[in-house]
Enzyme design. Structure first.
Site, PDB file in Angstrom:
ATOM      1  CD1 TRP A 273     -23.439  -6.506 130.156  1.00 45.89           C
ATOM      2  CD2 TRP A 273     -22.293  -7.786 128.722  1.00 45.89           C
ATOM      3  NE1 TRP A 273     -23.495  -7.804 130.604  1.00 45.89           N
ATOM      4  CE2 TRP A 273     -22.810  -8.610 129.748  1.00 45.89           C
ATOM      5  CE3 TRP A 273     -21.535  -8.373 127.708  1.00 45.89           C
ATOM      6  CZ2 TRP A 273     -22.591  -9.995 129.779  1.00 45.89           C
ATOM      7  CZ3 TRP A 273     -21.311  -9.751 127.739  1.00 45.89           C
ATOM      8  CH2 TRP A 273     -21.841 -10.540 128.772  1.00 45.89           C
TER       9      TRP A 273
ATOM     10  CG  ASP B 213     -26.170  -4.693 124.217  1.00 47.55           C
ATOM     11  OD1 ASP B 213     -27.274  -5.268 124.286  1.00 47.55           O
ATOM     12  OD2 ASP B 213     -25.119  -5.162 124.709  1.00 47.55           O
TER      13      ASP B 213
ATOM     14  CE  LYS C 182     -28.204 -11.430 129.964  1.00 48.73           C
ATOM     15  NZ  LYS C 182     -27.286 -10.413 129.476  1.00 48.73           N
TER      16      LYS C 182
HETATM   17  C1  LIG Z   1     -26.039 -10.505 128.699  1.00 49.47           C
HETATM   18  C2  LIG Z   1     -25.642  -9.332 127.908  1.00 49.47           C
HETATM   19  C3  LIG Z   1     -24.859  -9.462 126.741  1.00 49.47           C
HETATM   20  C4  LIG Z   1     -24.292 -10.809 126.277  1.00 49.47           C
HETATM   21  O1  LIG Z   1     -25.242 -11.614 125.731  1.00 49.47           O
HETATM   22  P1  LIG Z   1     -24.845 -13.039 125.088  1.00 49.47           P
HETATM   23  O2  LIG Z   1     -26.141 -13.477 124.496  1.00 49.47           O
HETATM   24  O3  LIG Z   1     -24.346 -13.896 126.189  1.00 49.47           O
HETATM   25  O4  LIG Z   1     -23.816 -12.789 124.063  1.00 49.47           O
HETATM   26  C5  LIG Z   1     -24.557  -8.326 126.039  1.00 49.47           C
HETATM   27  N1  LIG Z   1     -24.984  -7.118 126.427  1.00 49.47           N
HETATM   28  C6  LIG Z   1     -25.737  -6.953 127.536  1.00 49.47           C
HETATM   29  C7  LIG Z   1     -26.201  -5.590 127.916  1.00 49.47           C
HETATM   30  C8  LIG Z   1     -26.095  -8.061 128.309  1.00 49.47           C
HETATM   31  O5  LIG Z   1     -26.836  -7.894 129.408  1.00 49.47           O
END
Ligand SMILES: *Cc1c(COP(=O)(O)O)cnc(C)c1O
Length: 363
Positions: free
Chosen positions: A103, A174, A198
């Protein structure tokens, strides 16, 4: 758990059963209106009130300082990868990126497209297949960087920072897969962002939490759908938000609040993860290669000593109601995502299954 199934999916992930039950109750008629949250106007007073309470609950749970802004943006976490540099760079300045997994590597690449010449790689763990965090001494940090971006929990390998890195420039993280799983001091960050699917709702939005000094530095000439200042000004209602997602997010935040908040969640999450890692470490049938201090409490990845048994493991687990344990296609093996909505009982059932599977299949 519904119909005896525990869902270990990394995302969209399990929602609390109580939330799903509430959604079922509210579905035909929300808030006494006679129609559902999918059919409500985002300008209607009940919905505006929901958005207010959603923000208030998030501020309470994460202890967000009053002068920080909270915005909801569509496009998931992935749009934040480019929206962040679009808003903050572009005037000859640059930002540093730590790459510790799939990511953060995506974030780095997307940022490089949005701000060519403005993105620097501070360090990467790629040589170690993203199984460890590069040594602090090896990071190349620019003291003039507008921010340092890192991913607190790498969802795919299950690699997590034990604590946010201490640096002299504003920190951006993030936190898609660890938001509300453990407390983070928001004032240590210039910005935090997370997608909803998530740990706190269905897919459809990302939450961004922005420090006042970062907001002040944002460009003012971007199209409104890409501009943090516009979202702040319109209170995230400059166009139609995904009303159903916002509603379920609000329910999830209340669920965490009723259960004692983020510290209470952390305690349960650490217990669930520790039980899994202890079992994996004690066995030579299962393995996890990540150094202990960097192991995720949200995504527990593990491999079988004999990968030829992977499909059998997944099939038998599935029959017992342990769903979606397959690891990401890029790393193989297994992964148990054990976000807030996964009860301890689900992890205990998984442990019992893993022990039984090992007994039956060990050579
Ligand atoms: C799932 C995830 C993403 C991507 O998220 P989307 O909503 O599909 O764009 C980005 N960063 C992390 C750490 C993730 O677990």
């Amino acid at each position: 758990m519904t119909d005896g199934v525990y869902n270990f999916s990394p995302g969209p992930a399990a929602l609390p059963v109580e939330v799903v039950e509430q959604v079922r109750k509210d579905l035909p008629s929300w808030s006494g209106l006679g129609y559902s949250t999918m059919e409500v106007s985002h300008r209607q007073v009940d919905f505006v009130r929901l958005m207010d309470s959603l923000e208030e609950d998030l501020r309470f749970l994460m202890r967000i300082p009053d002068d920080y802004s909270v915005v909801l943006v569509q496009g998931g976490a992935s749009l934040q990868f480019s929206m962040l540099p679009m808003n903050l760079l572009g005037d000859g300045t640059s930002a540093d990126y730590l790459v510790t997994g799939t990511w953060s590597e995506k974030a780095y690449k997307e940022a490089s497209l949005a701000a060519p010449n403005g993105i620097a790689l501070a360090a990467t763990g790629k040589d170690d297949n993203f199984l460890s965090i590069p040594d602090r001494e090896s990071w190349r940090l620019n003291p003039q960087a507008k921010y340092l971006h890192y991913t607190h929990n790498e969802t795919i390998a299950g690699l997590m920072f034990a604590s946010p890195p201490k640096v002299k420039v504003p920190l951006v993280s993030d936190i898609s897969s660890c938001i509300l799983s453990l407390p983070l001091r928001v004032s240590d960050f210039g910005m935090l962002y997370a997608c909803t699917q998530k740990n706190m709702g269905p897919a459809g939005i990302a939450v961004a939490i922005i420090a006042p000094e970062m907001l002040r530095q944002c460009r003012q000439d971007l199209p409104s759908m890409l501009s943090y200042p516009s979202y702040v000004q319109s209170r995230s209602l400059q166009n139609t938000p995904p009303t159903f997602t916002c509603y379920v997010l609000a329910l999830c935040l209340q669920w965490v609040r009723v259960r004692g908040g983020v510290s209470a969640m952390e305690e349960i999450n650490r217990d669930k993860a520790q039980r899994l890692y202890e079992m994996i470490d004690a066995s030579d049938f299962y393995a996890n290669p990540i150094p202990k201090p960097s192991r995720s409490i949200c995504n527990v990845a593990f491999t079988l000593a004999n990968p030829a048994l992977d499909d059998k493991f997944l099939a038998e687990a599935g029959e017992q109601g342990l769903a979606n344990l397959r690891g990401h296609r890029t790393v193989g093996g297994m992964r148990a995502s054990i976000y807030n909505a996964m009860p301890l009982e689900g992890v205990l059932k998984l442990l019992q299954f893993m022990e039984g599977f090992e007994r039956r299949w060990r050579q």
